[in-house]
Design a protein around this motif. Structure first.
Motif, PDB file in Angstrom:
ATOM      1  N   CYS A  25       0.975  -6.057   3.850  1.00 55.16           N
ATOM      2  CA  CYS A  25       2.213  -5.339   3.511  1.00 55.16           C
ATOM      3  C   CYS A  25       2.876  -4.697   4.730  1.00 55.16           C
ATOM      4  O   CYS A  25       4.067  -4.440   4.720  1.00 55.16           O
ATOM      5  CB  CYS A  25       1.958  -4.304   2.423  1.00 55.16           C
ATOM      6  SG  CYS A  25       1.082  -2.823   2.974  1.00 55.16           S
TER       7      CYS A  25
ATOM      8  N   CYS B 226      -1.692   0.825   5.395  1.00 55.22           N
ATOM      9  CA  CYS B 226      -2.265  -0.351   4.717  1.00 55.22           C
ATOM     10  C   CYS B 226      -3.782  -0.368   4.867  1.00 55.22           C
ATOM     11  O   CYS B 226      -4.304  -0.224   5.967  1.00 55.22           O
ATOM     12  CB  CYS B 226      -1.656  -1.624   5.295  1.00 55.22           C
ATOM     13  SG  CYS B 226      -2.320  -3.133   4.547  1.00 55.22           S
ATOM     14  N   VAL B 227      -4.486  -0.575   3.735  1.00 54.72           N
ATOM     15  CA  VAL B 227      -5.951  -0.614   3.784  1.00 54.72           C
ATOM     16  C   VAL B 227      -6.472  -2.035   4.008  1.00 54.72           C
ATOM     17  O   VAL B 227      -7.683  -2.239   4.059  1.00 54.72           O
ATOM     18  CB  VAL B 227      -6.583  -0.032   2.498  1.00 54.72           C
ATOM     19  CG1 VAL B 227      -6.450   1.477   2.470  1.00 54.72           C
ATOM     20  CG2 VAL B 227      -5.999  -0.672   1.251  1.00 54.72           C
TER      21      VAL B 227
ATOM     22  N   CYS C  67       0.839  -1.209   0.000  1.00 48.18           N
ATOM     23  CA  CYS C  67       0.000   0.000   0.000  1.00 48.18           C
ATOM     24  C   CYS C  67       0.873   1.259   0.000  1.00 48.18           C
ATOM     25  O   CYS C  67       0.369   2.360  -0.197  1.00 48.18           O
ATOM     26  CB  CYS C  67      -0.926  -0.012   1.203  1.00 48.18           C
ATOM     27  SG  CYS C  67      -2.118  -1.370   1.164  1.00 48.18           S
TER      28      CYS C  67
ATOM     29  N   CYS D 298      -4.274  -7.883   2.175  1.00 49.96           N
ATOM     30  CA  CYS D 298      -2.921  -7.315   2.107  1.00 49.96           C
ATOM     31  C   CYS D 298      -2.250  -7.415   3.465  1.00 49.96           C
ATOM     32  O   CYS D 298      -2.843  -7.088   4.484  1.00 49.96           O
ATOM     33  CB  CYS D 298      -2.977  -5.846   1.669  1.00 49.96           C
ATOM     34  SG  CYS D 298      -1.324  -5.152   1.443  1.00 49.96           S
TER      35      CYS D 298
HETATM   36 ZN   LIG Z   1      -1.256  -3.126   2.470  1.00 45.82          ZN
END
Ligand SMILES: [Zn+2]
Length: 175
Positions: free
Chosen positions: A141, A146-147, A96, A139
């Motif tokens: 990440c 980060c979403v 992200c 995700c």
């Molecule tokens: Zn992310």
């Protein structure tokens, strides 16, 4: 440790275990901003075949198997399927807050650094997935922003609305 002994890597990168997912590519030395690090290679296919393979990859992701979609649109006529063993760039994870980006130049896809990258840093770019299948692509990440799902940045507002709706017991509540 390498599972892919015959895969040539450019001098900029090395293959390592990733905290995000599986294996990843990491900077082997300082990479200046705007560096063309490596090409995202694969099999050139027409749009019909590209659509078919993207759907197949999405179905696999929905079953929780392999999570990624490797189809790139490279022109109005052609797609590129990067899910081939000779494409080390397919190991680059999504973030992200990515430090790389893809650029398409005359039908070829390249990974460029968006900023200076220090040795040992994992390379990442925005996979650019549509929000429609977000639940199949969580995700991990670890970026502060980060979403939670792999969704292209310009669709984050839509994702946030979807997430708010699914989390709220009274979705029609006025504010
Ligand atoms: Zn992310």
């Amino acid at each position: 440790m390498s599972k892919m002994p015959s895969m040539p890597l450019p001098e900029w990168v090395e293959l390592r275990e990733s905290a995000i997912h599986g294996s990843g590519l990491f900077a082997a030395k300082p990479i200046p901003r705007g560096t063309r690090i490596l090409e995202y290679v694969g099999e050139r296919i027409n749009k019909t075949e590209g659509y078919r393979r993207a759907m197949r990859q999405l179905r696999r992701a929905a079953k929780g198997r392999e999570g990624a979609v490797y189809i790139f649109e490279i022109s109005r006529r052609w797609d590129l399927d990067g899910n081939v063993p000779w494409n080390p760039a397919r190991l680059i994870n999504h973030s992200c807050q990515p430090n790389c980006e893809t650029r398409i130049d005359r039908g070829r896809v390249w990974i460029y650094s968006k900023r200076r990258i220090v040795p040992g840093e994992e390379l990442s770019y925005d996979y650019g997935y549509e929000v429609d299948f977000y639940q199949d692509h969580p995700c991990r990440c670890g970026a502060p922003n980060c979403v939670g799902f792999i969704v292209r940045r310009d669709q984050w507002p839509k994702l946030r609305r979807l997430l708010a709706r699914s989390a709220s017991p009274t979705p029609q509540a006025c504010r």
